[in-house]
Design a protein around this motif. Structure first.
Motif, mmCIF file in Angstrom:
data_model
loop_
_atom_site.group_PDB
_atom_site.id
_atom_site.type_symbol
_atom_site.label_atom_id
_atom_site.label_comp_id
_atom_site.label_asym_id
_atom_site.label_seq_id
_atom_site.Cartn_x
_atom_site.Cartn_y
_atom_site.Cartn_z
ATOM 1 N N LEU A 93 -68.831 106.707 35.971
ATOM 2 C CA LEU A 93 -67.869 107.410 35.123
ATOM 3 C C LEU A 93 -67.848 106.794 33.730
ATOM 4 O O LEU A 93 -67.943 107.502 32.722
ATOM 5 N N VAL A 94 -67.749 105.487 33.668
ATOM 6 C CA VAL A 94 -67.714 104.797 32.375
ATOM 7 C C VAL A 94 -69.030 105.020 31.628
ATOM 8 O O VAL A 94 -69.033 105.268 30.416
ATOM 9 N N HIS A 96 -70.983 107.572 31.895
ATOM 10 C CA HIS A 96 -70.965 108.959 31.417
ATOM 11 C C HIS A 96 -70.135 109.082 30.141
ATOM 12 O O HIS A 96 -70.538 109.758 29.193
ATOM 13 N N LEU A 97 -68.994 108.452 30.121
ATOM 14 C CA LEU A 97 -68.149 108.497 28.923
ATOM 15 C C LEU A 97 -68.847 107.838 27.735
ATOM 16 O O LEU A 97 -68.782 108.336 26.616
ATOM 17 N N ALA A 98 -69.520 106.725 27.983
ATOM 18 C CA ALA A 98 -70.218 106.025 26.908
ATOM 19 C C ALA A 98 -71.366 106.875 26.372
ATOM 20 O O ALA A 98 -71.572 106.946 25.158
ATOM 21 N N ASP A 99 -72.114 107.533 27.267
ATOM 22 C CA ASP A 99 -73.220 108.394 26.839
ATOM 23 C C ASP A 99 -72.733 109.568 26.018
ATOM 24 O O ASP A 99 -73.399 109.999 25.093
ATOM 25 N N GLY A 100 -71.580 110.080 26.370
ATOM 26 C CA GLY A 100 -71.036 111.239 25.675
ATOM 27 C C GLY A 100 -70.230 110.880 24.447
ATOM 28 O O GLY A 100 -69.526 111.703 23.903
ATOM 29 N N LYS A 101 -70.328 109.650 24.006
ATOM 30 C CA LYS A 101 -69.567 109.169 22.833
ATOM 31 C C LYS A 101 -68.069 109.323 23.053
ATOM 32 O O LYS A 101 -67.312 109.549 22.126
ATOM 33 N N GLY A 102 -67.637 109.177 24.319
ATOM 34 C CA GLY A 102 -66.236 109.332 24.641
ATOM 35 C C GLY A 102 -65.440 108.039 24.595
ATOM 36 O O GLY A 102 -64.258 108.034 24.878
ATOM 37 N N LEU A 103 -66.096 106.934 24.227
ATOM 38 C CA LEU A 103 -65.404 105.647 24.158
ATOM 39 C C LEU A 103 -65.314 105.181 22.716
ATOM 40 O O LEU A 103 -66.325 105.022 22.035
ATOM 41 N N SER A 104 -64.108 104.936 22.257
ATOM 42 C CA SER A 104 -63.907 104.386 20.914
ATOM 43 C C SER A 104 -64.029 102.871 20.981
ATOM 44 O O SER A 104 -64.091 102.286 22.066
ATOM 45 N N ASP A 107 -61.226 101.652 23.004
ATOM 46 C CA ASP A 107 -61.456 101.839 24.440
ATOM 47 C C ASP A 107 -62.340 100.725 25.000
ATOM 48 O O ASP A 107 -62.062 100.171 26.062
#
Length: 120
Positions: A93-94, A96-104, A107
């Motif tokens: 999950l993490v 996936h978020l990192a790949d999608g630029k979903g982590l600031s 974060d």
């Protein structure tokens, strides 16, 4: 207990301000939603039936209070999501978020701090 997305909007209001009546909930949601009072009362009735809310009579109206804690509901929903989408594992999950630029940057710092605490 499954709470629909629209019902969750009402739950969020009541987690912030327990003990409101239907008209007060409608006022809080008025800027975001165009729901009429009948729609809100229908959803409140469903939430009572599901055991998510309790009612208290006050004269001719009812006040609503959550029976489910916000944190408990979040944990349950997060666990179900991770189980369903990532086979019960948090690392994918993490990733996936990192790949999608979903982590600031914030974060990432919070995750690093959390991992540091978990290692202790």
């Amino acid at each position: 207990m499954q709470i629909a997305p629209a019902e969750l909007e009402i739950m969020n209001v009541l987690w912030e301000q327990p003990g409101l009546g239907a008209s007060e909930i409608a006022e809080v949601l008025a800027s975001d939603k165009s729901w009429n009072i009948r729609t809100i009362k229908t959803m409140l009735g469903r939430l009572v039936e599901k055991g998510a809310l309790e009612t208290e009579a006050e004269g001719r109206r009812y006040l609503y209070r959550p029976l489910v804690k916000r944190g408990d509901y979040r944990r349950k929903e997060a666990r179900q999501f991770v189980d369903r989408m990532f086979g019960g594992r948090a690392a994918p999950l993490v990733a996936h978020l990192a790949d999608g630029k979903g982590l600031s940057e914030e974060d990432i710092a919070e995750l690093e701090a959390l991992l540091g605490e978990l290692k202790k």
